[in-house]
Design a protein around this motif. Structure first.
Motif, PDB file in Angstrom:
ATOM      1  N   HIS A  77      30.435  29.401  51.752  1.00 29.22           N
ATOM      2  CA  HIS A  77      30.215  29.640  50.326  1.00 29.22           C
ATOM      3  C   HIS A  77      29.877  31.108  50.089  1.00 29.22           C
ATOM      4  O   HIS A  77      29.089  31.702  50.840  1.00 29.22           O
ATOM      5  CB  HIS A  77      29.066  28.779  49.803  1.00 29.22           C
ATOM      6  N   VAL A  78      30.427  31.646  49.017  1.00 23.54           N
ATOM      7  CA  VAL A  78      30.130  33.013  48.619  1.00 23.54           C
ATOM      8  C   VAL A  78      29.123  33.000  47.478  1.00 23.54           C
ATOM      9  O   VAL A  78      29.303  32.292  46.483  1.00 23.54           O
ATOM     10  CB  VAL A  78      31.406  33.752  48.159  1.00 23.54           C
ATOM     11  N   VAL A  79      28.065  33.777  47.643  1.00 25.10           N
ATOM     12  CA  VAL A  79      27.136  34.041  46.545  1.00 25.10           C
ATOM     13  C   VAL A  79      27.113  35.553  46.366  1.00 25.10           C
ATOM     14  O   VAL A  79      26.682  36.280  47.260  1.00 25.10           O
ATOM     15  CB  VAL A  79      25.724  33.506  46.831  1.00 25.10           C
ATOM     16  N   SER A  80      27.608  36.002  45.236  1.00 24.26           N
ATOM     17  CA  SER A  80      27.846  37.429  45.034  1.00 24.26           C
ATOM     18  C   SER A  80      27.006  37.967  43.880  1.00 24.26           C
ATOM     19  O   SER A  80      26.871  37.322  42.839  1.00 24.26           O
ATOM     20  CB  SER A  80      29.329  37.656  44.739  1.00 24.26           C
ATOM     21  N   LYS A 101      22.913  29.099  42.275  1.00 23.80           N
ATOM     22  CA  LYS A 101      23.916  28.351  43.039  1.00 23.80           C
ATOM     23  C   LYS A 101      23.581  28.255  44.522  1.00 23.80           C
ATOM     24  O   LYS A 101      24.073  27.374  45.224  1.00 23.80           O
ATOM     25  CB  LYS A 101      25.300  28.985  42.863  1.00 23.80           C
ATOM     26  N   LEU A 102      22.709  29.134  45.007  1.00 19.84           N
ATOM     27  CA  LEU A 102      22.365  29.122  46.427  1.00 19.84           C
ATOM     28  C   LEU A 102      21.815  27.771  46.857  1.00 19.84           C
ATOM     29  O   LEU A 102      22.125  27.273  47.946  1.00 19.84           O
ATOM     30  CB  LEU A 102      21.331  30.217  46.715  1.00 19.84           C
ATOM     31  N   TYR A 103      21.013  27.117  46.009  1.00 23.46           N
ATOM     32  CA  TYR A 103      20.251  25.952  46.444  1.00 23.46           C
ATOM     33  C   TYR A 103      21.137  24.708  46.585  1.00 23.46           C
ATOM     34  O   TYR A 103      20.894  23.880  47.457  1.00 23.46           O
ATOM     35  CB  TYR A 103      19.090  25.732  45.481  1.00 23.46           C
ATOM     36  N   GLY A 104      22.158  24.585  45.753  1.00 23.17           N
ATOM     37  CA  GLY A 104      23.109  23.501  45.935  1.00 23.17           C
ATOM     38  C   GLY A 104      23.889  23.656  47.230  1.00 23.17           C
ATOM     39  O   GLY A 104      24.191  22.670  47.921  1.00 23.17           O
ATOM     40  N   ILE A 105      24.216  24.895  47.563  1.00 23.52           N
ATOM     41  CA  ILE A 105      24.926  25.182  48.812  1.00 23.52           C
ATOM     42  C   ILE A 105      24.068  24.770  50.016  1.00 23.52           C
ATOM     43  O   ILE A 105      24.560  24.143  50.970  1.00 23.52           O
ATOM     44  CB  ILE A 105      25.276  26.679  48.888  1.00 23.52           C
ATOM     45  N   VAL A 130      26.520  30.444  54.244  1.00 22.77           N
ATOM     46  CA  VAL A 130      26.572  31.307  53.070  1.00 22.77           C
ATOM     47  C   VAL A 130      27.034  32.709  53.472  1.00 22.77           C
ATOM     48  O   VAL A 130      26.596  33.255  54.490  1.00 22.77           O
ATOM     49  CB  VAL A 130      25.183  31.402  52.401  1.00 22.77           C
ATOM     50  N   LEU A 131      27.898  33.274  52.640  1.00 19.44           N
ATOM     51  CA  LEU A 131      28.191  34.706  52.701  1.00 19.44           C
ATOM     52  C   LEU A 131      27.519  35.331  51.486  1.00 19.44           C
ATOM     53  O   LEU A 131      27.959  35.135  50.347  1.00 19.44           O
ATOM     54  CB  LEU A 131      29.699  34.971  52.672  1.00 19.44           C
ATOM     55  N   ALA A 132      26.427  36.055  51.719  1.00 20.22           N
ATOM     56  CA  ALA A 132      25.674  36.687  50.633  1.00 20.22           C
ATOM     57  C   ALA A 132      26.182  38.107  50.443  1.00 20.22           C
ATOM     58  O   ALA A 132      26.028  38.955  51.334  1.00 20.22           O
ATOM     59  CB  ALA A 132      24.191  36.693  50.948  1.00 20.22           C
ATOM     60  N   ILE A 133      26.783  38.350  49.293  1.00 19.29           N
ATOM     61  CA  ILE A 133      27.266  39.688  48.953  1.00 19.29           C
ATOM     62  C   ILE A 133      26.240  40.280  47.994  1.00 19.29           C
ATOM     63  O   ILE A 133      26.283  40.064  46.779  1.00 19.29           O
ATOM     64  CB  ILE A 133      28.661  39.624  48.308  1.00 19.29           C
ATOM     65  N   ALA A 134      25.275  40.998  48.566  1.00 23.36           N
ATOM     66  CA  ALA A 134      24.135  41.435  47.762  1.00 23.36           C
ATOM     67  C   ALA A 134      23.388  42.556  48.467  1.00 23.36           C
ATOM     68  O   ALA A 134      23.506  42.746  49.685  1.00 23.36           O
ATOM     69  CB  ALA A 134      23.183  40.258  47.518  1.00 23.36           C
TER      70      ALA A 134
END
Length: 519
Positions: A406-409, A422-426, A433-437
């Motif tokens: 999953h991407v969280v950007s 959205k992070l918590y549902g993932i 997770v791929l965190a783009i931050a």
């Protein structure tokens, strides 16, 4: 006859457009006042004339309509049910029963939440607020003052008026609902709901012990602060994001006297508040620092959550979502949720065109938002990018579990302005997770600190593609990261865990002698 006299005659003779509460005189006389929505009270009555105009109206006319609506204070006026008006009201509230005089029944403390978005809206803030209010209803009498949903999951709700659902009393107000594509229409929407909420709180007979303001729209803390000051209610500002910082960060507005004035006014509301609740440490740091300079003693960090009972991991080979959408043995890289300016998903689509992007990986963008059309145009006929609409909440376990990664950007400039929910549902779905931050965000620190996947800096398509390739080449690590994600979701971010913390925070503000404001 004076304007005030004319208004008084109209209010007395016409059925009230929004029956809310019993007047104190009626309650004192022992009359039972029932509540219902305006569409049932007077179904033939049309909405105020500006709201009957079709969508797609040009922005110049929308601006004029906005000015007219905001100037004419009669629009959006709310009424209390009187005994006379009660003849046309039918009840959406559970019936009341007489109680013997010698029975001492404690009254639950009352709390009112202000937020435009609420059930049946499919947007995340509305779903989260519904979870919170339902759970709080065990210890509080919970009211929600909300508006019209942008993306309703059902049409079976009181569109304008009051109803009770899952133990929560919902007061849904009239306001404009122009399409988000129009800049002036969006401005009118947020202003008109703030105005409607202000007028409701000025006219309601309820006296809440606590009032909790969220930030949809961001003007609501100003509305709540006025009510709290007038009634001596405890004030909680519950910030899902920090404005005008977000708008300035992504270039929607330029820093000017207007944004500085807005920040000063919002700061005054936060200074007045008994608690200021934010979603992460990075948001707390921003508000404690200049120019906000909020007192650290009143700050509380409470993250958003997911329901780990309704969202559980589903093995990919047994997942009907993957079968329905022909995903087969592809590496599914998913972004699920809002497609707005703060995510910079255009860079993610650029990443699919680089040489580093794996041939067997597909980017699946699930949801909707202000930039979706632009993203569809950008992707063209690429077989590496697919789009799907929002999925029903009851199907989130399937859709979220269908991803391998999953991407969280986050936009590089919004560090400390918000924390993606959205992070918590993932995590509940047990996926990597791929965190783009930015490294300073709670998002990046959570993912790297608990080894939940990979991180990379925003705005770098090559780095994103390389991270996807690294994940795709290490299926074992993907699985391990997913198991760790599920564990931390249960320990820290499960719905009952966080909502109990919220309840405890509210109880801290109540008098210890058990007295309350009444309603």
């Amino acid at each position: 006859m004076s304007d005030a006299g004319e208004r008084g005659q109209k209010a007395a003779s016409a059925p009230p457009p929004f029956c809310l509460l019993p007047t104190r005189s009626a309650a004192a006389a022992g009359e039972r006042i029932e509540v219902r929505g305006a569409d049932e009270t007077n179904s033939a009555r049309e909405a105020p004339w500006p709201l009957t105009w079709g969508r797609g109206i040009n922005t110049a006319v929308v601006g004029i309509l906005g000015a007219v609506i905001l100037v004419h204070s009669r629009w959006g006026t709310q009424f209390s049910c009187t005994p006379e008006a009660n003849q046309s009201c039918s009840s959406n509230v559970p019936p009341t029963f007489p109680i013997a005089n010698d029975v001492d029944v404690p009254r639950l403390p009352t709390v009112a939440f202000l937020n435009r978005c609420y059930w049946p809206d499919s947007e995340a803030t509305g779903q989260l607020l519904a979870d919170l209010c339902i759970d709080l209803s065990q210890d509080f009498q919970v009211h929600v003052i909300c508006g019209m949903p942008n993306s309703p999951t059902t049409d079976e709700y009181v569109h304008h008026g009051t109803e009770t659902r899952d133990g929560v009393i919902i007061h849904r107000l009239r306001h404009s609902s122009f399409e988000k594509k129009s800049k002036f229409g969006r401005l009118l929407n947020l202003t008109s709901f703030s105005w409607a909420a202000r007028r409701y709180l000025r006219s309601t007979e309820h006296r809440f012990d606590l009032v909790v303001s969220e930030t949809d729209p961001f003007l609501l803390p100003l509305v709540a602060a006025k009510y709290a000051k007038r009634t001596d209610a405890k004030l909680v500002c519950y910030l899902q994001d920090i404005y005008p910082d977000v708008a300035e960060a992504i270039g929607k507005v330029k820093t000017s006297w207007l944004t500085r004035r807005l920040r000063r006014r919002l700061k005054s509301a936060y200074d007045q508040a008994d608690r200021v609740v934010v979603l992460g440490d990075c948001m707390e740091r921003r508000l404690i620092a200049s120019p906000w300079s909020i007192d650290p003693a009143k700050m509380r960090v409470l993250p958003n959550w997911s329901d780990c009972q309704s969202i559980q991991p589903i093995d990919g080979s047994k997942n009907p979502f993957r079968s329905r959408h022909g995903l087969g043995d592809k590496i599914v890289v998913m972004h699920s949720g809002n497609m707005g300016l703060t995510q910079r998903l255009d860079v993610l689509i650029d990443a699919t065109r680089t040489a580093q992007w794996p041939d067997n990986a597909v980017l699946l963008l699930v949801g909707d938002g202000a930039v979706k059309e632009a993203l569809v145009d950008q992707a063209g006929d690429s077989d590496r990018v697919r789009f799907l609409p929002y999925q029903p909440r009851e199907s989130l376990g399937e859709s979220l579990s269908a991803a391998d990664l999953h991407v969280v950007s986050m936009h590089p400039n919004i560090t400390g302005c918000l924390c993606p929910s959205k992070l918590y549902g993932i995590l509940a779905a047990g996926r990597a997770v791929l965190a783009i931050a930015d490294d300073r965000t709670d998002l990046a620190q959570t993912v790297s600190g608990h080894r939940l996947g990979w991180t990379c800096p925003p705005g770098q398509a090559g780095a994103m593609a390389a991270a996807v390739a690294k994940a795709a080449g290490n299926r074992e690590e993907l699985a391990k990261a997913g198991r760790r994600a599920r564990e931390i979701a249960l320990q820290r971010y499960d719905r009952p865990v966080v909502t109990k913390q919220f309840s405890a925070m509210l109880k801290e503000l109540l008098p210890t002698d058990g007295t309350s404001a009444g309603s």
